[in-house]
Motif scaffolding. Structure first.
Motif, short mmCIF file in Angstrom:
data_model
loop_
_atom_site.label_atom_id
_atom_site.label_comp_id
_atom_site.label_asym_id
_atom_site.label_seq_id
_atom_site.Cartn_x
_atom_site.Cartn_y
_atom_site.Cartn_z
N PRO A 51 2.21 6.71 13.54
CA PRO A 51 2.88 5.97 12.46
C PRO A 51 3.47 4.68 13.01
O PRO A 51 3.79 4.57 14.19
N SER A 56 7.85 5.49 8.14
CA SER A 56 6.45 5.85 7.90
C SER A 56 6.19 7.29 8.35
O SER A 56 5.47 8.04 7.67
N ARG A 60 5.04 10.21 5.84
CA ARG A 60 3.81 10.95 6.16
C ARG A 60 4.07 12.44 6.21
O ARG A 60 3.31 13.24 5.67
N ASN A 64 2.29 15.21 3.85
CA ASN A 64 1.44 16.21 4.49
C ASN A 64 2.02 17.62 4.38
O ASN A 64 1.28 18.58 4.17
N ASN A 164 -2.66 10.74 8.93
CA ASN A 164 -2.47 9.67 7.95
C ASN A 164 -2.90 10.20 6.58
O ASN A 164 -4.06 10.55 6.38
#
Length: 185
Positions: A51, A56, A60, A64, A164
């Motif tokens: 990241p 970020s 993420r 996820n 990602n």
């Protein structure tokens, strides 16, 4: 969790035996496990990168963890199993209590009725807590269990941060369309 035990029990719910409640709970558990994402999507190496910032990484991991919740649960269960495999008695004890927790607390959608009386959720919860601690104490597997859980959680968090989520399939209810998007009038 179920509604409070002071709510009236319908005639249909009163006729559910212990076996029927367990059978319905198993069906709910199977439905939960079948909602897992494909492992090829989970392990897509082309989607792994670092990241760019802490925010970020947090966003993420949120995406996820929500998207792969069943995969992460199975991965943590596998980690616990690997740590407990050296003590078969502890493995059977922990597996038994894990199944009881799943069937009696998390996957049950009908009240549990024994001998014509509804069993309170508090009684079930207290019994499972006491039984679980008793089983852990009796088999001396607490350290192995904690190490298995910590290893599983750490692996899940590392994957959640490194994967990602840009190529994940977006569910229809998650799509946000701007109000004036392609509005020509």
């Amino acid at each position: 969790m179920l509604p409070p035990e002071n709510l009236p029990i319908t005639a249909e719910e009163r006729h559910h035996s212990f076996g029927e409640v367990i059978s319905l709970s198993v069906q709910n558990l199977i439905a939960f496990v079948s909602s897992q994402r494909p492992w090829l999507e989970f392990l897509a190496l082309g989607s792994m990168d670092l990241p760019t910032s802490f925010s970020s990484a947090v966003s993420r991991s949120k995406v996820n963890l929500r998207h792969f919740v069943v995969n992460y649960s199975l991965m943590t269960a596998a980690s616990i199993t690997l740590f407990l495999v050296s003590n078969p008695t502890a493995l059977v004890t922990v597996a038994t209590f894990a199944i009881l927790w799943l069937l009696l607390c998390f996957c049950r959608d009908h009240p549990l009725v024994l001998y014509g009386r509804q069993v309170s959720d508090k009684v079930i919860f207290f019994g499972l807590i006491v039984g679980s601690f008793w089983g852990l104490w009796l088999t001396h597997c607490f350290l192995s269990l904690v190490l298995g859980v910590l290893t599983g959680v750490l692996l899940c968090l590392v994957h959640a941060v490194l994967r990602n989520p840009d190529d994940l399939f977006v569910q229809e209810e998650e799509v946000v369309v701007p109000s004036n998007f392609l509005h020509w009038s």
